[in-house]
Write a protein that holds these residues in place. Sequence first.
Motif, PDB file in Angstrom:
ATOM      1  N   ARG A   9       8.958 -12.742  -2.814  1.00 43.69           N
ATOM      2  CA  ARG A   9       9.703 -11.926  -1.864  1.00 43.69           C
ATOM      3  C   ARG A   9      10.977 -11.344  -2.482  1.00 43.69           C
ATOM      4  O   ARG A   9      11.320 -10.186  -2.245  1.00 43.69           O
ATOM      5  CB  ARG A   9      10.038 -12.756  -0.620  1.00 43.69           C
ATOM      6  CG  ARG A   9       8.841 -13.000   0.304  1.00 43.69           C
ATOM      7  CD  ARG A   9       9.201 -13.927   1.442  1.00 43.69           C
ATOM      8  NE  ARG A   9       9.532 -15.266   0.969  1.00 43.69           N
ATOM      9  CZ  ARG A   9       9.863 -16.282   1.766  1.00 43.69           C
ATOM     10  NH1 ARG A   9       9.923 -16.077   3.086  1.00 43.69           N
ATOM     11  NH2 ARG A   9      10.142 -17.478   1.271  1.00 43.69           N
ATOM     12  N   VAL A  10      11.698 -12.121  -3.251  1.00 44.02           N
ATOM     13  CA  VAL A  10      12.919 -11.619  -3.896  1.00 44.02           C
ATOM     14  C   VAL A  10      12.560 -10.516  -4.893  1.00 44.02           C
ATOM     15  O   VAL A  10      13.243  -9.481  -4.963  1.00 44.02           O
ATOM     16  CB  VAL A  10      13.669 -12.767  -4.596  1.00 44.02           C
ATOM     17  CG1 VAL A  10      14.869 -12.227  -5.359  1.00 44.02           C
ATOM     18  CG2 VAL A  10      14.118 -13.808  -3.581  1.00 44.02           C
ATOM     19  N   THR A  14      12.954   1.097  -6.931  1.00 45.28           N
ATOM     20  CA  THR A  14      12.063   2.246  -6.751  1.00 45.28           C
ATOM     21  C   THR A  14      12.745   3.348  -5.955  1.00 45.28           C
ATOM     22  O   THR A  14      12.657   4.533  -6.305  1.00 45.28           O
ATOM     23  CB  THR A  14      10.771   1.808  -6.048  1.00 45.28           C
ATOM     24  OG1 THR A  14      10.122   0.809  -6.835  1.00 45.28           O
ATOM     25  CG2 THR A  14       9.833   2.990  -5.857  1.00 45.28           C
ATOM     26  N   LEU A  32      11.649  -2.808  -4.678  1.00 48.62           N
ATOM     27  CA  LEU A  32      11.734  -1.733  -3.695  1.00 48.62           C
ATOM     28  C   LEU A  32      13.066  -0.988  -3.817  1.00 48.62           C
ATOM     29  O   LEU A  32      13.107   0.252  -3.795  1.00 48.62           O
ATOM     30  CB  LEU A  32      11.577  -2.296  -2.284  1.00 48.62           C
ATOM     31  CG  LEU A  32      11.695  -1.280  -1.143  1.00 48.62           C
ATOM     32  CD1 LEU A  32      10.624  -0.195  -1.251  1.00 48.62           C
ATOM     33  CD2 LEU A  32      11.607  -1.977   0.218  1.00 48.62           C
ATOM     34  N   VAL A  33      14.155  -1.735  -3.984  1.00 44.67           N
ATOM     35  CA  VAL A  33      15.473  -1.111  -4.150  1.00 44.67           C
ATOM     36  C   VAL A  33      15.495  -0.247  -5.406  1.00 44.67           C
ATOM     37  O   VAL A  33      15.971   0.900  -5.392  1.00 44.67           O
ATOM     38  CB  VAL A  33      16.569  -2.190  -4.210  1.00 44.67           C
ATOM     39  CG1 VAL A  33      17.918  -1.570  -4.592  1.00 44.67           C
ATOM     40  CG2 VAL A  33      16.679  -2.915  -2.878  1.00 44.67           C
ATOM     41  N   GLU A  35       9.925  -8.538  -4.801  1.00 45.92           N
ATOM     42  CA  GLU A  35       9.497  -7.350  -4.066  1.00 45.92           C
ATOM     43  C   GLU A  35      10.687  -6.588  -3.491  1.00 45.92           C
ATOM     44  O   GLU A  35      10.703  -5.351  -3.499  1.00 45.92           O
ATOM     45  CB  GLU A  35       8.528  -7.750  -2.950  1.00 45.92           C
ATOM     46  CG  GLU A  35       7.154  -8.147  -3.454  1.00 45.92           C
ATOM     47  CD  GLU A  35       6.202  -8.456  -2.313  1.00 45.92           C
ATOM     48  OE1 GLU A  35       5.050  -7.990  -2.347  1.00 45.92           O
ATOM     49  OE2 GLU A  35       6.612  -9.170  -1.375  1.00 45.92           O
ATOM     50  N   THR A  36      11.682  -7.315  -2.998  1.00 39.90           N
ATOM     51  CA  THR A  36      12.877  -6.658  -2.466  1.00 39.90           C
ATOM     52  C   THR A  36      13.611  -5.893  -3.554  1.00 39.90           C
ATOM     53  O   THR A  36      14.012  -4.731  -3.360  1.00 39.90           O
ATOM     54  CB  THR A  36      13.822  -7.696  -1.838  1.00 39.90           C
ATOM     55  OG1 THR A  36      13.131  -8.393  -0.786  1.00 39.90           O
ATOM     56  CG2 THR A  36      15.066  -7.026  -1.279  1.00 39.90           C
ATOM     57  N   ASN A  37      13.754  -6.513  -4.706  1.00 38.96           N
ATOM     58  CA  ASN A  37      14.458  -5.858  -5.810  1.00 38.96           C
ATOM     59  C   ASN A  37      13.681  -4.676  -6.362  1.00 38.96           C
ATOM     60  O   ASN A  37      14.275  -3.645  -6.702  1.00 38.96           O
ATOM     61  CB  ASN A  37      14.730  -6.870  -6.926  1.00 38.96           C
ATOM     62  CG  ASN A  37      15.911  -7.760  -6.632  1.00 38.96           C
ATOM     63  OD1 ASN A  37      17.049  -7.430  -6.925  1.00 38.96           O
ATOM     64  ND2 ASN A  37      15.656  -8.911  -6.026  1.00 38.96           N
ATOM     65  N   ASP A  86       6.254 -17.489  -4.843  1.00 40.35           N
ATOM     66  CA  ASP A  86       7.027 -16.717  -3.868  1.00 40.35           C
ATOM     67  C   ASP A  86       7.595 -15.478  -4.560  1.00 40.35           C
ATOM     68  O   ASP A  86       8.413 -15.583  -5.487  1.00 40.35           O
ATOM     69  CB  ASP A  86       8.160 -17.576  -3.314  1.00 40.35           C
ATOM     70  CG  ASP A  86       8.894 -16.908  -2.157  1.00 40.35           C
ATOM     71  OD1 ASP A  86       8.597 -15.718  -1.874  1.00 40.35           O
ATOM     72  OD2 ASP A  86       9.757 -17.559  -1.541  1.00 40.35           O
TER      73      ASP A  86
END
Length: 328
Positions: free
Chosen positions: A206-207, A216, A213-214, A209-211, A204
């Motif tokens: 998702r965490v 970036t 993205l932030v 990818e979220t971090n 997993d």
Amino acid sequence: MHSSLWTRPESQALAATNQSSAYEFTLLGFAHVPTLHPLLLVLFLAMFLLTLTGNGIIVLLTLWDPSLRAPMYFFLRQLALVEICFSLDIVPRLLITLTWPSWGMYPVSCALQLLLVLALVTSECFLLTIMAWDRYVAICRPLHYGTIMSPQLCHLLAATCWLAGVPVSLVFTIWLFNFPFCGPRGIRHFFCDIAPLLSLVCADIRVFETNILVATVLVIMVPFCLIVASYMGVLATVLCMPSATGRHKALSTCASHLIVVVLFYGTTGVIHLRPKASYSPESKQMVSLSYTLVTPMLNPLIYSLRNKEVKAALGRVCCGQQRSGPHK
């Protein structure tokens, strides 16, 4: 799980590597066009040599020529050094991949390459921001420019730009390589980047990818907004200048930097700020070539062709003229 995604040349390259080690990664950049490998090898080698030569000349000129002692040229030297490091991190491995497509890459080598990519991209974002602020101070507060842009502050800003990306790149590189990788370890790219590596992870994410993205958005968009704000201030000041000659001179000192900003953010933004599904891996490779090979090669040309001081310094070196200062 991923086998249906591989083209035949990519599958052959991956199969050859799997015979050597199950723990190695394989860079599959341009594996879909094996017949073009000799041509691409010559092309990328030529671009690599031009990048090292052009940026090396910028570094030496700004060190040796007394007329290039302004803070603008100090930061230009830092930018040239970043481009040299970036090319040395990416291109040699790309040339090896084109020469020996089945040559594997140990996870530690891949992690080191990713770490340097993230750190150097962050450094370049911050450096471009500092260079825009330097132009803002020079044009909007010319009487205080020498006081504000002191050598101590310039060195502090340069050190900050070089080191700022290290903690973030360390965190995300260690985090990513602690995930379990499953299936064929073929990276559909010509260097180790986050998105193609994530496609090999069987966990997993998702965490993560979220971090990422932030991070970036903070690393790319915040500096970009500061650059825009700096140039809005420059534009407002220039429009108030009574002399057309003064306006032209002020804007001409910003032109080279603006071109470099457009080239850099136009390509990195396309890759890192758009959804992953927007482009095929092959399309992403072509866009990535812009900021990994093309932009580092063009930056010295942009600054040397559009800057009178750099052209004059280059002319003095080429003609073998020696002088102790900007004035005889």
